[in-house]
Design a protein around this motif. Sequence first.
Motif, PDB file in Angstrom:
ATOM      1  N   MET A   1      -6.945  16.741  -1.557  1.00  0.00           N
ATOM      2  CA  MET A   1      -7.222  15.401  -1.858  1.00  0.00           C
ATOM      3  C   MET A   1      -6.736  14.608  -0.748  1.00  0.00           C
ATOM      4  SD  MET A   1      -4.110  13.775  -2.248  1.00  0.00           S
ATOM      5  CE  MET A   1      -5.065  12.497  -2.913  1.00  0.00           C
ATOM      6  N   TRP A   2      -6.818  15.161   0.335  1.00  0.00           N
ATOM      7  CA  TRP A   2      -6.444  14.317   1.494  1.00  0.00           C
ATOM      8  C   TRP A   2      -7.083  13.328   1.879  1.00  0.00           C
ATOM      9  CZ3 TRP A   2      -1.396  15.900   3.246  1.00  0.00           C
ATOM     10  CH2 TRP A   2      -1.030  17.219   3.047  1.00  0.00           C
ATOM     11  N   PHE A   3      -6.720  12.095   2.125  1.00  0.00           N
ATOM     12  CA  PHE A   3      -7.632  10.972   2.487  1.00  0.00           C
ATOM     13  C   PHE A   3      -8.290  11.006   3.903  1.00  0.00           C
ATOM     14  CE2 PHE A   3      -5.467   7.282  -0.291  1.00  0.00           C
ATOM     15  CZ  PHE A   3      -5.503   7.994  -1.331  1.00  0.00           C
ATOM     16  N   LYS A   4      -9.491  10.555   3.848  1.00  0.00           N
ATOM     17  CA  LYS A   4     -10.178  10.690   5.083  1.00  0.00           C
ATOM     18  C   LYS A   4     -10.178   9.301   5.676  1.00  0.00           C
ATOM     19  CE  LYS A   4     -13.558  14.387   3.482  1.00  0.00           C
ATOM     20  NZ  LYS A   4     -14.617  14.744   3.319  1.00  0.00           N
ATOM     21  N   HIS A   5     -10.112   8.369   4.932  1.00  0.00           N
ATOM     22  CA  HIS A   5     -10.231   6.821   5.490  1.00  0.00           C
ATOM     23  C   HIS A   5      -8.936   6.104   4.910  1.00  0.00           C
ATOM     24  CE1 HIS A   5     -14.273   8.378   7.140  1.00  0.00           C
ATOM     25  NE2 HIS A   5     -14.456   8.253   6.045  1.00  0.00           N
ATOM     26  N   LEU A   6      -8.804   4.727   5.542  1.00  0.00           N
ATOM     27  CA  LEU A   6      -7.752   4.065   4.998  1.00  0.00           C
ATOM     28  C   LEU A   6      -7.839   2.578   5.403  1.00  0.00           C
ATOM     29  CD1 LEU A   6      -5.135   4.906   3.014  1.00  0.00           C
ATOM     30  CD2 LEU A   6      -3.859   5.095   5.208  1.00  0.00           C
ATOM     31  N   HIS A   7      -8.165   2.045   4.220  1.00  0.00           N
ATOM     32  CA  HIS A   7      -8.020   0.555   4.561  1.00  0.00           C
ATOM     33  C   HIS A   7      -6.861  -0.027   3.764  1.00  0.00           C
ATOM     34  CE1 HIS A   7     -12.129   0.111   5.862  1.00  0.00           C
ATOM     35  NE2 HIS A   7     -12.425   0.992   5.086  1.00  0.00           N
ATOM     36  N   LEU A   8      -5.858  -0.996   4.544  1.00  0.00           N
ATOM     37  CA  LEU A   8      -4.564  -1.069   4.065  1.00  0.00           C
ATOM     38  C   LEU A   8      -4.408  -2.583   3.910  1.00  0.00           C
ATOM     39  CD1 LEU A   8      -2.866   0.809   7.352  1.00  0.00           C
ATOM     40  CD2 LEU A   8      -2.892   1.576   4.790  1.00  0.00           C
ATOM     41  N   TYR A   9      -3.577  -2.610   2.988  1.00  0.00           N
ATOM     42  CA  TYR A   9      -3.206  -4.153   2.212  1.00  0.00           C
ATOM     43  C   TYR A   9      -1.871  -4.164   1.901  1.00  0.00           C
ATOM     44  CZ  TYR A   9      -8.373  -3.878   1.552  1.00  0.00           C
ATOM     45  OH  TYR A   9      -9.720  -4.109   1.943  1.00  0.00           O
ATOM     46  N   ARG A  10      -1.393  -5.429   2.234  1.00  0.00           N
ATOM     47  CA  ARG A  10      -0.038  -5.714   1.981  1.00  0.00           C
ATOM     48  C   ARG A  10       0.092  -6.367   0.412  1.00  0.00           C
ATOM     49  NH1 ARG A  10       4.151  -3.804   2.553  1.00  0.00           N
ATOM     50  NH2 ARG A  10       3.843  -3.851   4.919  1.00  0.00           N
ATOM     51  N   THR A 164      -3.257  -9.020   0.722  1.00  0.00           N
ATOM     52  CA  THR A 164      -3.822  -9.544   2.153  1.00  0.00           C
ATOM     53  C   THR A 164      -4.262  -8.264   3.020  1.00  0.00           C
ATOM     54  OG1 THR A 164      -1.552  -9.944   3.058  1.00  0.00           O
ATOM     55  CG2 THR A 164      -2.919 -11.980   1.927  1.00  0.00           C
ATOM     56  N   PRO A 165      -5.130  -8.404   3.602  1.00  0.00           N
ATOM     57  CA  PRO A 165      -5.362  -7.174   4.508  1.00  0.00           C
ATOM     58  C   PRO A 165      -4.029  -6.813   5.470  1.00  0.00           C
ATOM     59  CG  PRO A 165      -7.446  -8.244   4.402  1.00  0.00           C
ATOM     60  CD  PRO A 165      -6.334  -9.087   3.585  1.00  0.00           C
ATOM     61  N   LEU A 166      -3.489  -5.948   5.715  1.00  0.00           N
ATOM     62  CA  LEU A 166      -2.519  -5.382   6.710  1.00  0.00           C
ATOM     63  C   LEU A 166      -2.952  -5.951   7.919  1.00  0.00           C
ATOM     64  CD1 LEU A 166       0.425  -4.370   6.526  1.00  0.00           C
ATOM     65  CD2 LEU A 166      -0.542  -2.337   7.300  1.00  0.00           C
ATOM     66  N   SER A 167      -1.950  -6.913   8.599  1.00  0.00           N
ATOM     67  CA  SER A 167      -2.546  -7.271   9.955  1.00  0.00           C
ATOM     68  C   SER A 167      -1.214  -7.136  10.958  1.00  0.00           C
ATOM     69  CB  SER A 167      -3.138  -8.703   9.951  1.00  0.00           C
ATOM     70  OG  SER A 167      -2.083  -9.498   9.380  1.00  0.00           O
ATOM     71  N   SER A 168      -1.445  -7.381  12.142  1.00  0.00           N
ATOM     72  CA  SER A 168      -0.523  -7.135  13.287  1.00  0.00           C
ATOM     73  C   SER A 168      -0.470  -8.458  14.047  1.00  0.00           C
ATOM     74  CB  SER A 168      -0.646  -5.776  13.969  1.00  0.00           C
ATOM     75  OG  SER A 168      -2.029  -5.856  14.714  1.00  0.00           O
ATOM     76  N   ILE A 295       2.369  -0.241  13.202  1.00  0.00           N
ATOM     77  CA  ILE A 295       2.263  -1.772  13.099  1.00  0.00           C
ATOM     78  C   ILE A 295       3.628  -2.145  14.070  1.00  0.00           C
ATOM     79  CG2 ILE A 295       3.032  -3.875  11.695  1.00  0.00           C
ATOM     80  CD1 ILE A 295       0.102  -2.286  11.068  1.00  0.00           C
ATOM     81  N   GLU A 296       4.449  -1.528  14.464  1.00  0.00           N
ATOM     82  CA  GLU A 296       5.476  -1.866  15.264  1.00  0.00           C
ATOM     83  C   GLU A 296       4.861  -1.791  16.949  1.00  0.00           C
ATOM     84  OE1 GLU A 296       9.853  -0.187  17.082  1.00  0.00           O
ATOM     85  OE2 GLU A 296       8.890   0.764  15.174  1.00  0.00           O
ATOM     86  N   TRP A 297       3.944  -0.627  16.944  1.00  0.00           N
ATOM     87  CA  TRP A 297       3.428  -0.701  18.328  1.00  0.00           C
ATOM     88  C   TRP A 297       2.413  -1.883  18.564  1.00  0.00           C
ATOM     89  CZ3 TRP A 297       1.745   5.237  17.834  1.00  0.00           C
ATOM     90  CH2 TRP A 297       2.923   5.904  17.775  1.00  0.00           C
ATOM     91  N   LEU A 298       2.054  -2.496  17.361  1.00  0.00           N
ATOM     92  CA  LEU A 298       1.070  -3.421  17.544  1.00  0.00           C
ATOM     93  C   LEU A 298       1.890  -4.903  17.445  1.00  0.00           C
ATOM     94  CD1 LEU A 298      -1.737  -2.182  15.249  1.00  0.00           C
ATOM     95  CD2 LEU A 298      -1.740  -2.448  17.725  1.00  0.00           C
ATOM     96  N   GLY A 299       2.978  -5.101  17.795  1.00  0.00           N
ATOM     97  CA  GLY A 299       3.967  -6.058  17.711  1.00  0.00           C
ATOM     98  C   GLY A 299       4.534  -6.560  16.494  1.00  0.00           C
ATOM     99  N   GLY A 300       4.578  -5.742  15.395  1.00  0.00           N
ATOM    100  CA  GLY A 300       5.008  -6.056  14.372  1.00  0.00           C
ATOM    101  C   GLY A 300       3.832  -6.606  13.313  1.00  0.00           C
ATOM    102  N   GLU A 301       4.265  -6.805  11.973  1.00  0.00           N
ATOM    103  CA  GLU A 301       3.407  -7.279  10.955  1.00  0.00           C
ATOM    104  C   GLU A 301       3.056  -8.955  10.988  1.00  0.00           C
ATOM    105  OE1 GLU A 301       2.261  -6.819   6.248  1.00  0.00           O
ATOM    106  OE2 GLU A 301       4.135  -5.786   7.135  1.00  0.00           O
TER     107      GLU A 301
END
Length: 309
Positions: A1-10, A164-168, A295-301
């Motif tokens: 059941m491993w996910f193939k795609h991922l859309h992330l939300y906070r 909200t959509p997770l954003s960096s 997210i940390e690599w992208l400067g934080g959330e």
Amino acid sequence: MWFKHLHLYRLHDAPELSSDALASALEEHSAKPLGNADARRLGWTAPAGRLGAGQLVHEVQGHRLLSALRQERLLPASVVKEEVDEQVADIEASEGRKVTRKEKTALKEQVTENLLPRAFVRSQKIDLWWDTRGQMIGINASSRTRAEDILDLLRETLGSLKVTPLSSQTLPIRAMTTWLGDAASRPADLQLGDQVELKAKGDDGVLRARQVDLDSDEIQQLLESGRQASKLAISLEGRLSFVLHDDLALKSLRFGDALIEEADHADDGDDALARLETDFILMAQALSTDIPRLIEWLGGETQREPAAQ
């Protein structure tokens, strides 16, 4: 059941809901067979399918697994058009007049209604991961539109849902372009894959490359010409690999061999439900560890205020 795609939300101010209470709410919006007049329907289904005995929620160590079933009747527009054209021709021949646009529209609606019960039904199961401790939701959908549909269903089920959509802080397209162009800028445990999509600032379109050396001179020359990386294949120390998109979607997810082997060696016997939950918790733990690192690599959330829901 491993996910193939991922859309992330906070999640914001998520409701405190027990698994039993959540299951009861899901049951009220569970998937049901399409009626003859239904073009599509969306409802909750057991993540384990028929083996799940109707269990709509699997919760392991604060991680919840839900699944929605999307059913849609497939009625090709060409079939409808052919039937409408035939009826229009019959009317014009028998009555000796031109059929008006308004009449054609009414005919199209009638033909669609008549053909719909005979159309094939396509079903698609879409999984949702809910990290109750990390206050995050991830949806295994191929498109943002499909993911938003599942969020709408969850919102309807719970009465309200603030997400909200997770954003960096750093735009993914900027970070990916930097990583691609400057090897020294890459985090220590980030490795490039062999796939990239480069967008031009002007009207030169999109260039897609697969199975290429992303550190090659050709790629560097394209970057120097002003192109930016809108998709980039990366891996995290061999644990997790994916194609990062400029909207922070993770596509073509692949989990490391060590993780898959750990799942294979788990002591769950021939119990399909136990194996589902073993796979799920290993996947969820990996994601809940590596997504914050990304997210940390992208400067934080970025802190975003949710719209009223």
